[in-house]
Design an enzyme around this catalytic site. Structure first.
Site, PDB file in Angstrom:
ATOM      1  CB  CYS A   1      -3.698   3.314  -1.581  1.00  0.00           C
ATOM      2  SG  CYS A   1      -4.853   4.655  -1.321  1.00  0.00           S
TER       3      CYS A   1
ATOM      4  CG  HIS B   1      -1.908   0.987   1.390  1.00  0.00           C
ATOM      5  ND1 HIS B   1      -1.659   2.282   1.776  1.00  0.00           N
ATOM      6  CD2 HIS B   1      -3.252   0.914   1.186  1.00  0.00           C
ATOM      7  CE1 HIS B   1      -2.806   2.964   1.813  1.00  0.00           C
ATOM      8  NE2 HIS B   1      -3.795   2.152   1.453  1.00  0.00           N
TER       9      HIS B   1
ATOM     10  CG  ASP C   1       0.618  -2.189   5.969  1.00  0.00           C
ATOM     11  OD1 ASP C   1      -0.325  -2.330   6.775  1.00  0.00           O
ATOM     12  OD2 ASP C   1       0.511  -1.544   4.908  1.00  0.00           O
TER      13      ASP C   1
HETATM   14  C1  LIG Z   1      -2.409  -2.693   3.517  1.00  0.00           C
HETATM   15  C2  LIG Z   1      -2.737  -1.325   4.012  1.00  0.00           C
HETATM   16  N1  LIG Z   1      -1.774  -0.554   4.542  1.00  0.00           N
HETATM   17  C3  LIG Z   1      -2.011   0.676   5.002  1.00  0.00           C
HETATM   18  C4  LIG Z   1      -3.268   1.217   4.946  1.00  0.00           C
HETATM   19  C5  LIG Z   1      -3.455   2.605   5.456  1.00  0.00           C
HETATM   20  O1  LIG Z   1      -4.286   2.629   6.584  1.00  0.00           O
HETATM   21  P1  LIG Z   1      -4.840   4.019   7.117  1.00  0.00           P
HETATM   22  O2  LIG Z   1      -5.525   4.680   5.963  1.00  0.00           O
HETATM   23  O3  LIG Z   1      -5.793   3.663   8.177  1.00  0.00           O
HETATM   24  O4  LIG Z   1      -3.680   4.800   7.600  1.00  0.00           O
HETATM   25  C6  LIG Z   1      -4.315   0.441   4.411  1.00  0.00           C
HETATM   26  C7  LIG Z   1      -5.694   0.931   4.345  1.00  0.00           C
HETATM   27  O5  LIG Z   1      -6.062   1.798   3.573  1.00  0.00           O
HETATM   28  C8  LIG Z   1      -4.038  -0.846   3.917  1.00  0.00           C
HETATM   29  O6  LIG Z   1      -4.992  -1.603   3.387  1.00  0.00           O
END
Ligand SMILES: Cc1ncc(COP(=O)(O)O)c(C=O)c1O
Ligand SMILES: Cc1ncc(COP(=O)(O)O)c(C=O)c1O
Lengths: 154, 416, 416, 154
Positions: free
Chosen positions: B373, B129, B205
């Site tokens: 993303c 992400h 993550d």
């Molecule tokens: C794999 C992963 N990492 C990071 C994030 C970022 O999370 P947040 O938007 O809550 O900071 C997300 C969600 O959007 C995600 O699915």
């Protein structure tokens, strides 16, 4: 007619399936501008040639994306190719009005029935206004055209 | 709700705990299939937050009066609960952030900028992400270290054929436990020891795994683990960074301000102990209470049961969509349900993801179109956008049936 | 509640909107006097958040389906409302953060580390909250610029006698609009033009003024303004940074992740436009909805009226405490109520602030003891801790009477 | 007796008003340690001299803070001055047990009535346990003593 049928009118699907003026032009002589919708990844590339009289003598559109962005680009190309920059900007203003977007600093003016009639195929995109996130899809090609025109005139 | 709810019917009964799942869209019942972006939350979580706001709210720490003690107690209890939920050896290792993104930035700013410089390297995967890419790119641009990439291989899995070479001399492997696009569950049990053997730390993550399966950070052996409250039935506005105490203690603070200092003079400041050191300013107080209530709810059902439910639902969905749409549908990611989470990235032949999502919405079905993303991943997959349907404990086979029917409609709508 | 509520009785009637103010402590009605640390919130705010969670919740942006559109719309409406509330020329200049502390860190990280280096100087005051000191100290330690200090003068006011010298060659003046310890309202109408004339930008920590009086950032002429939602009837977990568009556009991003990019490849990323550029990750979605509801509530009463109410209450309190306790009480800060906010830092002769606060708690009175995250100020005041009573729109003269009686009790308890 | 009267017993106020062993010792020969409660700004400075037999032959306490931290420091000084390090650590353990604090890694053991009796004046601080934020005030001087002892023995 349901909102969704109003959104996806037949004429839109037709432009989506058979886009007009698809392709590229060599730069130079053509001017090129790229537009980008970070929300969905849609891309529009506009190539155009402006002659000294301010007429868009040729215009091609590349890119990829959803039916709304692609059909809007196709309709845009048909609406402005061979026309003056002035005319193109007029259509742009009417179309953005249809999408409930005012020029920066200006009040929103809804297009008159007469103006809408002049939009031709583009008027079919009026259903988009009920789907706010899709307005960006419909206007992407126009913003890209705007950039290309600015550059060609610079 | 019972602690031994395992059958599909019992899971289906959970829906009534979620008020938003009783609402309608375009006159159709809502079929919510976007929990990978953010989940919904049960009444129990909303009630816990309302109770905190109406009976036990004050700024935390430093207050002597009753409300301040109650609020501090609730906030610190949330830390304890979160620590236990993820198997943290020490609850002080749990740092509350605003979201997982801040948690990952904290690691990149505080650990990364202190420990990485020219000649150094870290390893990421192209499946990450943006939250686990951009913070590292920002640090790399500043500090001049190298980012190496593990690429996508077959069947939605990482290509680990050059792992040893990539890890050689690297100081950090930062990797997702589960892809939010493909559902791929990465083999951390193999990757973490390999990274450690090469002398690299591992940051996980865990946004997509913590909400959906049992997590034990100690067993996992990671050095940092980040996740978000809003994807696990908790409120918006809270995330978690877990880190090994030894590392957290050695790291400089990230955000400066009240609550993270032991002393301030005009000459300088002395940071407080972990976790305060990393929690500058008024923390997400009531959000932590909501997260704790979400954890209670999840634990009452059991994370193993939730995982089992989602495997079954994913298996059913893969079968059902294939039956209904044949070759007109492509579902990216691992073909084996037990090797993946309940995240289906769908491509419908001749229909753009944006249009798929729009037509599905007219059926009351909420799926998300776009790059999720994860643009580097989309590029490797050779697609621009997918329509992603993702499951959680409140979804059932009816939801899958509605999805399948809506996809068929979208296909015929555009295929004429 | 009417828009012209000006009398004390009308303000007293507001209490019923705040469920927590109906609770008891040690069998006594709660007298909440700690709003400078964090305010309470009315049912209207809680209802707005519950409505969002139960009818219109999804992750914002990027979603095509109804819930995602509704949530995005609510989030962006909150931005518009916040912008209008503070007189921002352009709503895109409003950035949502997790708290004021993050907002100030954003300025120190993104603007500060880009624009300040050896030979440069910034100006702070010794009256600042740690949130407006430590981020600059961290940046200074890294980048080698100088921090100059405006010190405390007479009657709780800043000593501005050497202002010109301090500002000479400085690139930034970062200053609180109102002291959270003394209540002092700083003369920004004088300081901001002086700083600009010297070529410095001005960052205003407006945590204590935005909740309590009208704010117009355009008239104020500042370059950055930071404040927190939880001090103005909003929920925990949200803060605001306003900045001039021109500056925000030139600044590099602070946190990296989803939502703040226009493109990401494995080679690097391109940031999105302001405000997205500064809002990485899932934002405080429902917190923004709560903040918007808080703004509605405040606007319905009128910020001028709130300010007037607090001036009257402060005047009453200064008089009453003097009457009741004579020379046994010292109240720090400006003696003139119209020159200060409703924040009273109390010293009771021979009784430590911690003990004052404890005894007051047994009377149901909530005041905060300590250094109030302003240790450099405490040092200049020559005290170690004060007991701070702070007022908001829901406080009335009864609360002051209860405070005075409780202070008398604390004094006699310890003075025997 | 209300909670608040239980907290502020007369003997506590007495130690607060007339602290025992207040002052400083020259370092060296004395060992000095500073303790700090970031929550309320309380400070305790412990000076002590340890002889070769492990006896705390002299001890003084400086600093400032609330009645609980100051009275606790005064009582602590009276309880350990002239005693062995072993005895001091024993009292510390009992006192922390009274405050519901277990040694790191150990289970919390509540002190027996007999142990409490041995605490003398310090037992008067038992009311503090009902006010969790004040426990840190009561134990601050003990943690500082611990540091000073560790240093003196190092
Ligand atoms: C794999 C992963 N990492 C990071 C994030 C970022 O999370 P947040 O938007 O809550 O900071 C997300 C969600 O959007 C995600 O699915
Ligand atoms: C003047 C001032 N600045 C900054 C802050 C920090 O605000 P927050 O804790 O919401 O980040 C506060 C409140 O504690 C304050 O009073």
């Amino acid at each position: 007619m349901s909102d969704i049928e109003d959104l996806y009118r037949e004429i839109i699907l037709d432009h989506y399936r058979s886009p007009r003026n698809a392709g590229e032009l060599e730069t130079p002589p053509a001017t090129k501008a790229e537009g980008f919708n970070p929300l969905c990844g849609d891309e529009i590339v506009v190539y155009l040639i402006l002659d000294d009289a301010g007429i868009i003598t040729d215009l091609k559109v590349g890119g990829q994306g959803c039916s709304i962005s692609q059909s809007s680009a196709s309709m845009m190309s048909a609406a402005v190719k061979g026309k003056t920059v002035e005319h193109a900007r007029e259509v742009m203003k009417t179309f953005k009005g249809l999408m409930s977007i005012a020029e920066t600093g200006a009040e929103l003016t809804e297009p008159t029935p007469d103006e809408i009639r002049k939009l031709g195929d583009l008027a079919a995109l009026r259903g988009v206004v009920k789907f706010p996130t899709r307005i960006k899809c419909a206007t992407l090609s126009w913003n890209t055209l705007d950039e290309a025109l600015n550059e060609a005139q610079a | 709700m019972t602690a031994t709810a395992t059958t599909a019917t019992t899971f289906a009964a959970l829906k009534k705990d979620f008020p938003i799942l009783q609402t309608q869209r375009h006159g159709k019942p809502l079929t919510f299939l976007d929990s990978a972006a953010s989940s919904q939350r049960p009444t129990q979580v909303l009630d816990a937050m309302n109770l905190a706001y109406t009976t036990a709210y004050a700024n935390v720490h430093r207050g002597v009066y009753g409300l301040a003690e109650a609020a501090t107690n609730a906030y610190e209890t949330a830390r304890l609960k979160t620590a236990r939920f993820i198997g943290a050896p020490d609850s002080s290792e749990v740092i509350f952030t605003k979201n997982a993104t801040e948690a990952l930035n904290l690691v990149a700013y505080s650990w990364g900028r202190t420990n990485l410089g020219p000649g150094d390297a870290i390893v990421l995967t192209t499946m990450e992400h943006h939250a686990n890419i951009v913070p590292w790119q920002m640090a790399a641009a500043e500090k001049g270290f190298e980012i190496r990439w593990i690429h996508l291989g077959q069947d939605g899995q990482l290509d680990l054929s050059t792992l040893d070479r990539l890890l050689d001399g690297a100081k950090m492997l930062s990797i997702t436990s589960m892809s939010n696009v493909l559902g791929t569950i990465n083999p951390l049990e193999h990757l973490i020891p390999a990274a450690h053997a090469a002398g690299a730390l591992v940051c996980v993550d865990a946004c997509q795994s913590v909400p959906h399966m049992p997590t034990n950070v100690a067993d996992m052996g990671a050095d940092f683990v980040a996740f978000s409250g809003h994807k696990m039935l908790g409120p918006s506005g809270i995330g978690v960074l877990w880190g090994r105490m030894e590392l957290l203690e050695a790291m400089p603070p990230f955000l400066g301000g009240g609550g993270m200092i032991s002393n301030v003079t005009i000459e300088g400041f002395m940071p407080d102990a972990v976790p305060s050191k990393f929690e500058a300013g008024t923390p997400p107080i009531v959000e932590a209470v909501g997260l704790a209530a979400a954890i209670d709810y999840l634990e009452a059902i059991g994370m193993e049961n939730i995982r089992q439910h989602e495997i079954e639902l994913t298996a059913y969905a893969l079968r059902k969509l294939r039956e209904e749409l044949g070759d007109n549908v492509t579902i990216h990611g691992p073909s084996e349900p037990a090797q993946r989470g309940g995240v289906l990235s769908i491509e419908l032949k001749d229909v753009h993801a944006h249009d798929v999502s729009q037509i599905l919405d007219s059926h009351g079905v909420a799926v998300r179109p776009g790059h999720h993303c994860a643009k580097p991943l989309m590029k490797e997959m050779g697609v621009n956008a997918t329509a992603r349907a993702s499951f959680y404990l409140y979804n059932d086979t009816n939801d899958v049936d509605t999805l399948a029917a809506a996809l068929s409609d979208a296909h015929s709508f555009f295929a004429i």
